[in-house]
Design a protein around this motif. Structure first.
Motif, PDB file in Angstrom:
ATOM      1  N   TYR A   1       1.254  13.451   3.220  1.00  0.00           N
ATOM      2  CA  TYR A   1      -0.008  12.864   2.779  1.00  0.00           C
ATOM      3  C   TYR A   1      -1.176  13.445   3.564  1.00  0.00           C
TER       4      TYR A   1
ATOM      5  N   LEU B   1       1.101   3.924  -3.127  1.00  0.00           N
ATOM      6  CA  LEU B   1       0.699   5.303  -2.870  1.00  0.00           C
ATOM      7  C   LEU B   1       1.835   6.271  -3.172  1.00  0.00           C
TER       8      LEU B   1
ATOM      9  N   CYS C   1      -4.745  12.500   4.244  1.00  0.00           N
ATOM     10  CA  CYS C   1      -5.578  11.294   4.109  1.00  0.00           C
ATOM     11  C   CYS C   1      -7.004  11.529   4.612  1.00  0.00           C
TER      12      CYS C   1
ATOM     13  N   ILE D   1      -4.983  11.679  -0.395  1.00  0.00           N
ATOM     14  CA  ILE D   1      -5.285  10.251  -0.400  1.00  0.00           C
ATOM     15  C   ILE D   1      -6.715  10.034   0.106  1.00  0.00           C
TER      16      ILE D   1
ATOM     17  N   LYS E   1       0.147  15.326  -0.946  1.00  0.00           N
ATOM     18  CA  LYS E   1      -0.560  14.354  -1.777  1.00  0.00           C
ATOM     19  C   LYS E   1      -1.879  14.017  -1.101  1.00  0.00           C
TER      20      LYS E   1
ATOM     21  N   ASN F   1      -3.375   3.777  -7.780  1.00  0.00           N
ATOM     22  CA  ASN F   1      -4.599   3.408  -7.067  1.00  0.00           C
ATOM     23  C   ASN F   1      -4.666   1.891  -6.908  1.00  0.00           C
TER      24      ASN F   1
ATOM     25  N   SER G   1       0.831  -1.209   0.000  1.00  0.00           N
ATOM     26  CA  SER G   1       0.000   0.000   0.000  1.00  0.00           C
ATOM     27  C   SER G   1       0.861   1.252   0.000  1.00  0.00           C
TER      28      SER G   1
ATOM     29  N   THR H   1      -5.932   0.086   6.668  1.00  0.00           N
ATOM     30  CA  THR H   1      -5.989   1.470   6.206  1.00  0.00           C
ATOM     31  C   THR H   1      -5.861   2.451   7.366  1.00  0.00           C
TER      32      THR H   1
END
Length: 325
Positions: free
Chosen positions: A257, A225, A259, A297, A295, A230, A221, A244
């Motif tokens: 990130y 990422l 998220c 997510i 980024k 994806n 993962s 997750t």
């Protein structure tokens, strides 16, 4: 929408297209990988088509594309050390822009997490090991537990048939190892000692005991990422949600990130998804996106709760597919 019949778009076309692009990054690695594709992929496709039952309905091109995606994530290790000028001075320094930590499991106890610059004569052997690893998680990763032991034996037989120098240790299955690019060997995902308490500060229901299964999911993962890929996590209900959560809270760097998490239900509509995604974006110059140098997510949970309409359509999932494409 453009539809290609699979007979008109064979897996070799995908690999040839990828090869042309990969050659610009490293010619030696791409030639070796294209040769390995011809040796392994036909038999792997026959296996998942005739001898196994994947957990999701798929076709051979989908699986081959997953293989190429994983290989894309490893091509950057063929980088060359760059020379940069120190800001404000005339001095120069060597700069290695590769994040080597991406390629090591958090729980394997590897002494060093740095990857040396590869010499040309090392590239073939290193990428043969990487290719076999990518085979495991592209073709084997979509199989349920009852078929994984069969796949393990099948792949080991194929490795022996092709006289590979990168055979797996006999003790565990192919799903229990990843390529240690420092020692140039196979390493177990979790040694049972390293980082056992890395989620101790989480609430009890969000704590994870590292196993080969959870360590491999976190590793893949994070790697995908990091390169903007994806993916879908398949498996037991609690494992996916816990993975997750740990990935967002304990693994990914919050300064890089941004998220966000949305749990699906039968009532989740495309409008709900659209509003959720836009509400976590920032508008700049008329365009939506993450904050600068970050980024964005999105994690979507319980996607299988979206029930098909009378004619089989699932608009919520089709919106995500459109966004993905």
């Amino acid at each position: 929408m453009i539809y290609f019949d699979q007979s008109l778009l064979p897996w070799t076309a995908l690999c040839d297209s990828w090869f042309e692009r990969a050659t610009k990054i490293n010619e030696i690695a791409s030639k070796k990988l294209r040769e390995l594709m011809d040796n392994y992929v036909p038999s792997m496709i026959r296996f998942i088509t005739n001898d196994a039952a994947p957990v999701i309905i798929t076709n051979s091109n989908f699986v081959v594309n997953n293989l190429l995606t994983l290989l894309d994530c490893y091509l950057p290790i063929t980088r060359k050390i760059e020379v940069e000028t120190v800001e404000g001075t005339n001095e120069t320094k060597q700069a290695d822009k590769l994040d080597s930590n991406l390629y090591f499991s958090l729980f394997s106890g590897t002494e060093s997490t740095s990857i040396a610059v590869l010499e040309d004569e090392q590239i073939n052997l290193v990428f043969e090991r990487i290719f076999i690893f990518a085979l495991v998680w592209s073709f084997g990763g979509i199989l349920p537990d009852e078929f994984r032991n069969i796949f393990d034996k099948f792949l080991k037989d194929q490795i022996e048939l092709n006289q590979s120098k990168c055979a797996f240790p006999p003790r565990l299955t192919v799903f229990d190892y990843y390529p240690d690019l420092c020692r140039m060997s196979w390493a177990v995902w979790a040694d049972g000692v390293s980082n056992l308490n890395f989620t101790n500060d989480n609430p009890i229901y969000n704590q994870m005991v590292p196993t080969n299964e959870s360590a491999s999911t976190l590793f893949l993962s994070k790697l995908l990422l990091s390169y903007g890929k994806n993916f879908i996590i398949c498996g037991p209900e609690t494992l996916k949600t816990l993975t997750t959560t740990v990935l967002m809270n304990n693994v990914l760097n919050s300064s890089v990130y941004d998220c966000h998490y949305l749990q699906f239900s039968p009532c989740t509509t495309p409008d709900v998804i659209k509003q959720f995604m836009i509400s976590n974006m920032h508008k700049k110059s008329g365009k939506y996106g993450p904050l600068p140098n970050k980024k964005l997510i999105y994690f979507f949970d319980n996607m299988n709760t979206i029930k098909p309409e009378i004619y089989g359509a699932q608009p919520s999932l089709e919106l995500l597919n459109q966004f993905n494409n």
